[in-house]
Design a protein around this motif. Structure first.
Motif, PDB file in Angstrom:
ATOM      1  N   LEU A 295       0.857  -1.187   0.000  1.00 34.84           N
ATOM      2  CA  LEU A 295       0.000   0.000   0.000  1.00 34.84           C
ATOM      3  C   LEU A 295       0.894   1.239   0.000  1.00 34.84           C
ATOM      4  N   SER A 296       0.577   2.200  -0.848  1.00 35.31           N
ATOM      5  CA  SER A 296       1.347   3.446  -0.884  1.00 35.31           C
ATOM      6  C   SER A 296       0.943   4.354   0.272  1.00 35.31           C
ATOM      7  N   ASP A 297       1.809   5.309   0.595  1.00 36.73           N
ATOM      8  CA  ASP A 297       1.477   6.296   1.623  1.00 36.73           C
ATOM      9  C   ASP A 297       0.207   7.053   1.245  1.00 36.73           C
ATOM     10  N   GLU A 298       0.078   7.358  -0.045  1.00 35.24           N
ATOM     11  CA  GLU A 298      -1.091   8.128  -0.496  1.00 35.24           C
ATOM     12  C   GLU A 298      -2.373   7.343  -0.267  1.00 35.24           C
ATOM     13  N   GLU A 299      -2.358   6.030  -0.542  1.00 30.17           N
ATOM     14  CA  GLU A 299      -3.553   5.212  -0.308  1.00 30.17           C
ATOM     15  C   GLU A 299      -3.874   5.125   1.187  1.00 30.17           C
ATOM     16  N   ILE A 300      -2.842   4.949   1.995  1.00 33.75           N
ATOM     17  CA  ILE A 300      -3.057   4.872   3.443  1.00 33.75           C
ATOM     18  C   ILE A 300      -3.697   6.152   3.953  1.00 33.75           C
ATOM     19  N   GLN A 301      -3.157   7.273   3.547  1.00 36.66           N
ATOM     20  CA  GLN A 301      -3.710   8.560   3.990  1.00 36.66           C
ATOM     21  C   GLN A 301      -5.136   8.743   3.503  1.00 36.66           C
ATOM     22  N   ARG A 302      -5.373   8.444   2.228  1.00 38.08           N
ATOM     23  CA  ARG A 302      -6.696   8.666   1.643  1.00 38.08           C
ATOM     24  C   ARG A 302      -7.758   7.818   2.338  1.00 38.08           C
ATOM     25  N   ARG A 303      -7.479   6.553   2.518  1.00 42.44           N
ATOM     26  CA  ARG A 303      -8.478   5.678   3.143  1.00 42.44           C
ATOM     27  C   ARG A 303      -8.749   6.064   4.598  1.00 42.44           C
ATOM     28  N   ALA A 304      -7.691   6.404   5.327  1.00 43.91           N
ATOM     29  CA  ALA A 304      -7.871   6.793   6.729  1.00 43.91           C
ATOM     30  C   ALA A 304      -8.706   8.068   6.833  1.00 43.91           C
ATOM     31  N   LEU A 305      -8.433   9.040   5.983  1.00 36.30           N
ATOM     32  CA  LEU A 305      -9.155  10.317   6.039  1.00 36.30           C
ATOM     33  C   LEU A 305     -10.597  10.156   5.576  1.00 36.30           C
ATOM     34  N   LEU A 306     -10.792   9.373   4.526  1.00 38.52           N
ATOM     35  CA  LEU A 306     -12.156   9.166   4.037  1.00 38.52           C
ATOM     36  C   LEU A 306     -13.015   8.428   5.068  1.00 38.52           C
ATOM     37  N   ALA A 307     -12.409   7.530   5.831  1.00 38.59           N
ATOM     38  CA  ALA A 307     -13.157   6.857   6.896  1.00 38.59           C
ATOM     39  C   ALA A 307     -13.641   7.872   7.925  1.00 38.59           C
ATOM     40  N   MET A 308     -12.785   8.837   8.248  1.00 37.59           N
ATOM     41  CA  MET A 308     -13.178   9.918   9.155  1.00 37.59           C
ATOM     42  C   MET A 308     -14.316  10.744   8.562  1.00 37.59           C
ATOM     43  N   VAL A 309     -14.170  11.094   7.305  1.00 36.85           N
ATOM     44  CA  VAL A 309     -15.161  11.937   6.636  1.00 36.85           C
ATOM     45  C   VAL A 309     -16.516  11.243   6.581  1.00 36.85           C
ATOM     46  N   ASN A 310     -16.519   9.961   6.232  1.00 45.50           N
ATOM     47  CA  ASN A 310     -17.771   9.214   6.146  1.00 45.50           C
ATOM     48  C   ASN A 310     -18.473   9.183   7.501  1.00 45.50           C
ATOM     49  N   GLU A 311     -17.712   8.908   8.558  1.00 48.04           N
ATOM     50  CA  GLU A 311     -18.318   8.846   9.893  1.00 48.04           C
ATOM     51  C   GLU A 311     -18.790  10.227  10.336  1.00 48.04           C
ATOM     52  N   ALA A 312     -18.048  11.262   9.951  1.00 47.67           N
ATOM     53  CA  ALA A 312     -18.456  12.628  10.286  1.00 47.67           C
ATOM     54  C   ALA A 312     -19.810  12.957   9.670  1.00 47.67           C
ATOM     55  N   ALA A 313     -20.002  12.541   8.423  1.00 48.97           N
ATOM     56  CA  ALA A 313     -21.283  12.802   7.759  1.00 48.97           C
ATOM     57  C   ALA A 313     -22.416  12.032   8.433  1.00 48.97           C
ATOM     58  N   LEU A 314     -22.159  10.813   8.843  1.00 44.92           N
ATOM     59  CA  LEU A 314     -23.182  10.046   9.566  1.00 44.92           C
ATOM     60  C   LEU A 314     -23.554  10.728  10.881  1.00 44.92           C
ATOM     61  N   LEU A 315     -22.554  11.188  11.620  1.00 44.25           N
ATOM     62  CA  LEU A 315     -22.805  11.859  12.900  1.00 44.25           C
ATOM     63  C   LEU A 315     -23.634  13.122  12.714  1.00 44.25           C
ATOM     64  N   LEU A 316     -23.332  13.868  11.663  1.00 48.39           N
ATOM     65  CA  LEU A 316     -24.068  15.103  11.416  1.00 48.39           C
ATOM     66  C   LEU A 316     -25.507  14.786  11.019  1.00 48.39           C
ATOM     67  N   ALA A 317     -25.693  13.782  10.167  1.00 48.51           N
ATOM     68  CA  ALA A 317     -27.041  13.409   9.738  1.00 48.51           C
ATOM     69  C   ALA A 317     -27.884  12.902  10.910  1.00 48.51           C
ATOM     70  N   GLU A 318     -27.242  12.234  11.867  1.00 46.77           N
ATOM     71  CA  GLU A 318     -27.955  11.706  13.036  1.00 46.77           C
ATOM     72  C   GLU A 318     -28.196  12.764  14.108  1.00 46.77           C
ATOM     73  N   GLY A 319     -27.580  13.932  13.966  1.00 43.90           N
ATOM     74  CA  GLY A 319     -27.749  14.981  14.965  1.00 43.90           C
ATOM     75  C   GLY A 319     -26.844  14.837  16.172  1.00 43.90           C
ATOM     76  N   VAL A 320     -25.911  13.909  16.120  1.00 42.53           N
ATOM     77  CA  VAL A 320     -24.955  13.776  17.233  1.00 42.53           C
ATOM     78  C   VAL A 320     -24.043  14.997  17.269  1.00 42.53           C
ATOM     79  N   ALA A 321     -23.604  15.438  16.108  1.00 43.70           N
ATOM     80  CA  ALA A 321     -22.887  16.707  15.979  1.00 43.70           C
ATOM     81  C   ALA A 321     -23.872  17.746  15.461  1.00 43.70           C
ATOM     82  N   GLY A 322     -23.866  18.907  16.082  1.00 43.08           N
ATOM     83  CA  GLY A 322     -24.801  19.953  15.676  1.00 43.08           C
ATOM     84  C   GLY A 322     -24.324  20.759  14.494  1.00 43.08           C
ATOM     85  N   ARG A 323     -23.011  20.856  14.328  1.00 44.94           N
ATOM     86  CA  ARG A 323     -22.414  21.637  13.240  1.00 44.94           C
ATOM     87  C   ARG A 323     -21.269  20.840  12.648  1.00 44.94           C
TER      88      ARG A 323
END
Length: 688
Positions: free
Chosen positions: A602-630
């Protein structure tokens, strides 16, 4: 309006005090140096120059501060004239002396303006500084040129590259301030201005204070290390050093060009995003705004590392603290931990003996639960297990006075389940402190379904009093931070099965800007913490989930991390090994075989991309569920509590920079890698 008063702009007006023109800046809350302020100041200097019977001028801020910085909202747009260097040029060109009267904070452009005046008079409690580098820029109105003329190049590098805030007494020693007063600031500044009548004292006319080249080089290397060689740090060093070799006008032009380039950089936009996000996070949503309950006495149940850290935070904030434990031995250990902390602060010169003694005098260690009746706020900080929390809260319910705020310090447990077990769920909220609690700034303030608005407001007010950065979160497993970090960690574990080694993942994410990679962090905090959390979730885990058991196998072998001498890494002589050993690699390879995965590089770029996208996906779920207000609250949590690089703005800001097509392709890849139970979020909630 008197004949001696003139309004130049809505935020600047002048008053005459005999032969001195007093220019008053009134741009609340911090008198930011906005376009209207600059226009008013320029008009005031023109008035001073054009009025024959005026001998001098004084610049002073109304309210609680001088100028605490420029208006950052302007920095991402084309700057409108007059810009700050023009105001300073007008002050220096004026034939009459101008004195800056400083109180509160003179930061950034506020200090640069003051340095452009002929003298500076400050109150005892004033602080000055040039924090621009922390926002991805450099001082752009002469700060990098005038400061070295007073303190030398080496000290200027140290001050500017760190964003250091300097109290007035120290600033007087450094000659950044000319007089410190404890009486009427305005009167003192007017008197100082009259004493200069007929004289100009421009810092620009002074020579740069000479420095030993070796001292300068040491300051440069220290600044580069501390600043991680960020572009703003490197630019600041360059233009500060130019002060000693270039005519001042050439050096000022070089400084301004670097400032203009940096203020439109992606890094500067990210840092400004985080700056405003942090301030927005301090505000409760309108529906929950209420008057906080008064809090002076805090009871903390549990004298372990977390409880002791919370106690220190409250003592440092001037509060009375009851430290409650179930037995004398545990209480003694906690009390000694707090005493040792204050002894070390005194020994290092960071705290005066009398202040340390005053703080410790407000601590009452006790095993008597009846003492809880004295507390306005009770914070439970015991073992992270629901059954233990229920026992403790039953005792709290029996002893706490009516109206006391009851808080659980939990990282991921259900606050509502705790609240429902007692007779007053409306008084319960979560306060998720981060370890060490007396150091880490983030505080997740958890709103339960029955938490009263004034209880939530009390949690926010407490955070501010403790000097913490609060973020309100709904009650969900892991709240905001741990839930996102859990998704990030899982994705990193997937990459171990896919072909990476822990040191590769850690190195790639450190290269992105994290202080530590996820596996080094896990070893530091203890693998048993995550193992315990996994076991708590086991009964409800989706059987379709891609579950990586590598950590479980490590824990089963007694590899609990740094504290046991081995985890993902080994720790010979207390130092982490550079690579994982054959035991870990064998466990990882076996996990790949069991999953039916052919390992690949795995390249460094793939490692970074997948790790960050996992954060982003979960962030969107939290916002949609109202756990995060902003959406911006998520960025504050991840930067302040989880080591996300501040200069990248946070996962939401990062996502907004990627472009829709790249994000879509990345999410497709993430879904393919994450197994059948992966829940794909609608990222539109983050991007609007």
């Amino acid at each position: 309006m008197s004949a001696g008063e003139a309004v130049l702009t809505p935020v600047v007006h002048t008053e005459r005090d005999g032969d001195v023109l007093v220019v008053i800046i009134n741009n609340p809350p911090v008198n930011a140096g906005s376009l209207e302020v600059r226009r008013g100041l320029l008009a005031a200097i023109d008035t001073l120059q054009a009025t024959p019977d005026l001998l001098a001028g004084v610049l002073i801020g109304s309210g609680s501060t001088f100028i605490a910085g420029s208006d950052l909202r302007e920095f991402g747009k084309p700057l409108e004239a007059p810009e700050l260097p023009s105001i300073i040029e007008a002050i220096e060109a004026c034939t009459k002396p101008v004195v800056a009267a400083l109180h509160g904070a003179a930061l950034g452009g506020g200090l640069e303006l003051a340095l452009g005046c002929d003298a500076r008079v400050a109150t005892v409690k004033t602080v000055v500084g040039l924090p621009e580098v922390t926002l991805g820029i450099i001082p752009g109105a002469g700060g990098t040129q005038r400061v070295p003329r007073r303190v030398g190049v080496a000290r200027a590098i140290q001050m500017i590259c760190s964003g250091e805030r300097i109290p007035s007494g120290k600033a007087l020693e450094l000659r950044l301030i000319d007089e410190v007063v404890s009486t009427d600031l305005r009167a003192a500044a007017i008197a100082h201005a009259r004493s200069l009548a007929g004289r100009k004292c421009r810092i620009r006319d002074e020579a740069v204070l000479p420095d030993d080249p070796a001292v300068i080089e040491s300051a440069v290397q220290s600044a580069l290390r501390a600043g991680k060689r960020r572009p703003a740090v490197m630019a600041a060093i360059e233009v500060i050093q130019a002060s000693a070799r270039l005519p001042i006008d050439d050096a000022l032009a070089s400084e301004r060009a670097a400032f203009q380039r940096l203020r439109l950089s992606r890094e500067a936009f990210a840092l400004r995003h985080q700056f405003f996000a942090e301030r927005e996070a301090m505000k409760l949503p309108q529906a929950f705004q209420a008057t906080p309950r008064p809090v002076q006495t805090v009871a903390i149940i549990g004298a372990g590392t977390m409880g002791s850290g919370i106690a220190i935070s409250a003592l440092d904030a001037g509060m009375d603290v009851l430290l409650v434990e179930q037995d004398e031995a545990a209480l003694q250990r906690g009390s000694e931990r707090i005493h040792e902390y204050y002894n070390n602060r005194v020994a290092s010169g960071k705290l005066k003996v009398d202040q340390a003694a005053a703080n410790e005098s407000r601590l009452t260690p006790t095993t008597d639960w009846e003492q809880l009746r004295r507390a306005d706020l009770i914070i439970e900080a015991v073992f992270e297990e629901m059954a233990v929390k229920h026992v403790v809260f039953a005792k709290i319910d029996a002893h706490a006075r009516a109206g006391a705020v009851l808080a659980t310090n939990t990282s991921y447990l259900d606050v509502d389940a705790i609240a429902r077990a007692i007779s007053r769920p409306q008084d319960v909220l979560g306060l998720h402190f981060f370890s060490p609690a007396n150091v880490m700034k983030l505080l997740e303030v958890v709103r339960g379904e029955q938490t009263a608005p004034d209880v939530l407001a009390t949690g926010m007010a407490l955070a501010k009093r403790l000097g913490k950065q609060p973020v309100v979160t709904g009650n969900a497993f892991g709240f905001i931070g741990n839930r996102i970090y859990n998704a990030y960690r899982k994705q990193c574990e997937f990459m171990l099965e896919d072909g990476a080694w822990p040191e590769q993942v850690d190195a790639a994410l450190q290269a992105f800007g994290f202080a530590m990679g996820p596996f080094a962090v896990a070893d530091l905090s203890g693998l048993d913490i995550a193992w315990r959390m996994r076991r708590a979730q086991a009964a409800t885990r989706n059987p379709q989930e891609r579950y990586v058991a590598i950590l479980d196998h490590l824990c089963e072998q007694g590899r609990l991390g740094q504290k046991s001498g081995a985890g993902y890494y080994t720790y010979p002589d207390g130092k982490r090994s550079a690579t994982t050993d054959q035991t870990v690699r064998g466990i990882i390879e076996q996990a790949s075989v069991q999953r039916g995965i052919e390992r690949r590089l795995l390249s460094d770029e793939e490692i970074q991309r997948r790790a960050l996208l996992a954060m982003v996906n979960e962030a969107a779920l939290l916002l949609a569920e109202g756990v995060a207000g902003r959406a911006t609250d998520i960025d504050v949590v991840m930067v302040q509590g989880y080591g996300f690089p501040r200069w990248e703005g946070g996962p939401v800001f990062w996502a907004r920079q990627q472009g829709a097509a790249a994000l879509q392709a990345g999410m497709d890849e993430l879904a393919r890698c994450s197994g059948g139970s992966f829940v794909r979020a609608n990222l539109a909630v983050l991007l609007d």
